[in-house]
Design a protein around this motif. Structure first.
Motif, PDB file in Angstrom:
ATOM      1  N   ASP A  10       7.337  -0.040   3.784  1.00  0.00           N
ATOM      2  CA  ASP A  10       8.039   0.998   3.008  1.00  0.00           C
ATOM      3  C   ASP A  10       7.294   1.351   1.732  1.00  0.00           C
ATOM      4  O   ASP A  10       7.455   2.453   1.208  1.00  0.00           O
ATOM      5  N   VAL A  11       6.506   0.406   1.210  1.00  0.00           N
ATOM      6  CA  VAL A  11       5.876   0.632  -0.094  1.00  0.00           C
ATOM      7  C   VAL A  11       4.364   0.537   0.040  1.00  0.00           C
ATOM      8  O   VAL A  11       3.851  -0.261   0.826  1.00  0.00           O
ATOM      9  N   TRP A  12       3.659   1.351  -0.729  1.00  0.00           N
ATOM     10  CA  TRP A  12       2.238   1.591  -0.519  1.00  0.00           C
ATOM     11  C   TRP A  12       1.495   1.469  -1.839  1.00  0.00           C
ATOM     12  O   TRP A  12       2.024   1.845  -2.898  1.00  0.00           O
ATOM     13  N   ASP A  13       0.279   1.014  -1.731  1.00  0.00           N
ATOM     14  CA  ASP A  13      -0.513   0.725  -2.931  1.00  0.00           C
ATOM     15  C   ASP A  13      -0.770   1.962  -3.783  1.00  0.00           C
ATOM     16  O   ASP A  13      -0.741   1.894  -5.009  1.00  0.00           O
ATOM     17  N   THR A  14      -1.011   3.109  -3.150  1.00  0.00           N
ATOM     18  CA  THR A  14      -1.500   4.276  -3.899  1.00  0.00           C
ATOM     19  C   THR A  14      -0.504   5.441  -3.872  1.00  0.00           C
ATOM     20  O   THR A  14      -0.902   6.594  -3.894  1.00  0.00           O
ATOM     21  N   GLU A  15       0.801   5.108  -3.788  1.00  0.00           N
ATOM     22  CA  GLU A  15       1.824   6.170  -3.790  1.00  0.00           C
ATOM     23  C   GLU A  15       1.593   7.122  -4.962  1.00  0.00           C
ATOM     24  O   GLU A  15       1.227   6.664  -6.042  1.00  0.00           O
TER      25      GLU A  15
END
Ligand SMILES: NC(=O)c1ccc[n+]([C@@H]2O[C@H](COP(=O)([O-])OP(=O)(O)OC[C@H]3O[C@@H](n4cnc5c(N)ncnc54)[C@H](O)[C@@H]3O)[C@@H](O)[C@H]2O)c1
Ligand SMILES: O=C(O)[C@H](O)[C@H](O)COP(=O)(O)O
Length: 378
Positions: free
Chosen positions: A232-237
């Protein structure tokens, strides 16, 4: 009093208007000049609240309708004497729902069994504890890694990170930190990923950056794809690694906490904090008016048999995480929006929390299992 609020904060106008003039703005692009004459700034996680943003403004109170606070320069706020309040725990139930919807998806699509497997949780805060308790109530063998809590003897089955990495299911709920004795940034890197066995399921719904994405891609390849990933969560959002999207089972745009009730609770908690700050009664709005009930007030489970299928069918009646994955892949393929990630979040088709729905069942065992996953008792 001038209040600047992120346009994605539900109920902001309804709740805050009796306190001052409320202006809704795009949280991702707020500038210093926009907030110069504001007294109150209300944000979500996409606004970097820094010295650069606030210096020279008249802001005396910052509220973030979120659990995570890694977007806030807390040291600067203290130095500048600006009061801050977040919304601890507001969407913990929503994230726990996401975790079980992810597992339900893996079971229904791949027959990946998890109920009688070893579960490892990382982080024992509001989210981690909610997830941990649900697994415990389901009768799972569950352990947790939290280096700041492991002296709470007896509270949970605290273990070292290495033991978590040997689990069949790993659910990550640490905040993103870069300093201190246990910074979480990159804490699941190539060395840790090498310890995962084939067939492990990893759910990442804390913060991007806790897992090293390049190392994850490499481990996926080493295991010939035999690893199950719900991300659900990403390093480079708000940009996301499309190579990673292409190999994961579920890819969602940072919406694990986006239950209707979780987002409303976030606004409600910040509203109460601002009323305290202003020494004004928050009585003019009732909590029950600020937080919605769900679409389905009850379900009846009339078949049991395969327990994981029964749980998955119940869970998916309220929230099937695959809908958010499908929408993400479709929108990126279509690529008509400027910023697909933020568009998906802004136009999120909200969902209810499992706890808004009461469960009736053919027997007590079935009822206990479905309630353990987060539903209310009928
Ligand atoms: N995906 C989403 O939509 C979503 C929604 C809510 C929260 N979150 C994220 O999840 C995080 C956790 O939420 P919470 O409510 O449990 O927060 P919390 O502050 O209540 O708890 C965080 C816990 O993590 C522990 N921790 C800190 N560093 C750690 C490390 N290196 N290893 C293991 N544990 C560590 C802390 O001791 C604490 O117990 C938030 O900080 C936020 O970033 C994401
Ligand atoms: O920290 C949180 O509460 C969550 O990550 C939150 O749901 C993120 O949503 P946003 O503030 O980016 O809308």
């Amino acid at each position: 009093m001038k209040i600047i609020a992120d346009e994605n904060m539900p109920n902001a106008k309804a709740l805050f208007s009796h306190l001052g003039d409320v202006e809704l703005v795009n949280g991702r692009t707020i500038t210093n000049s926009q907030i110069k004459n504001a007294d109150v700034l209300l944000v979500r996680s996409v606004t970097k609240v820094t010295r650069e943003l606030l210096e020279g403004s008249s802001v005396r109170f910052v509220g973030s309708a979120t659990i995570g606070v890694d977007h806030i320069d807390l040291d600067y706020l203290t130095e500048a004497g600006i009061e801050f309040s977040s919304a601890p725990g507001c969407n913990a139930e929503a994230v726990a729902d996401y975790v079980f919807s992810g597992l339900s998806h893996l079971y229904m699509t791949k027959k990946l069994s998890w109920l009688n497997k070893k579960i490892g949780v990382v982080g024992y805060g509001n989210v981690g504890k909610t997830v941990y308790d649900r697994f415990t109530n389901l009768g799972c063998q569950v352990c947790v890694y939290d280096p700041f809590k492991d002296n709470e003897a007896g509270a949970a089955n605290f273990v070292a990170l290495d033991e978590i990495l040997s689990c069949d299911v790993i659910s990550l709920h640490a905040p993103l930190t870069t300093t201190g004795s246990f910074p979480s940034k990159g804490m699941i890197g190539s060395k840790e990923l090498a310890q995962l066995s084939a067939g492990t399921a990893v759910i990442s719904a804390g913060r991007g950056g806790v897992i090293d994405e390049e190392a994850l891609l490499e481990r996926h390849s080493q295991l010939n794809g035999d690893i199950h990933l719900v991300i659900d969560v990403w390093d480079t959002e708000p940009e996301i690694n499309q190579d990673l999207v292409s190999i994961v089972d579920i890819a969602t745009p940072h919406i694990a906490g986006y239950s209707k009730q979780g987002r409303e609770k976030g606004t409600w908690m910040v509203y109460q904090a601002l009323c305290r700050h202003l020494a004004i009664s928050s009585q003019s709005v009732n909590k029950s008016d600020a937080i919605s009930s769900g679409w389905l007030s009850s379900i009846d489970v009339v078949a049991s048999g395969d327990q994981e299928e029964m749980l998955a069918r119940s869970v998916q009646a309220i929230y099937d995480v695959a809908r958010d994955d499908v929408r993400l892949r479709f929108k990126y393929r279509e690529n008509k929006e400027n910023n697909v990630f933020d568009w998906l979040r802004k136009h999120y088709v909200e969902r209810d929390e499992f706890n808004t729905c009461a469960v009736g069942a053919i027997n007590n065992d079935v009822s206990s299992l479905v309630c353990a996953v987060g539903f209310s008792k009928k």
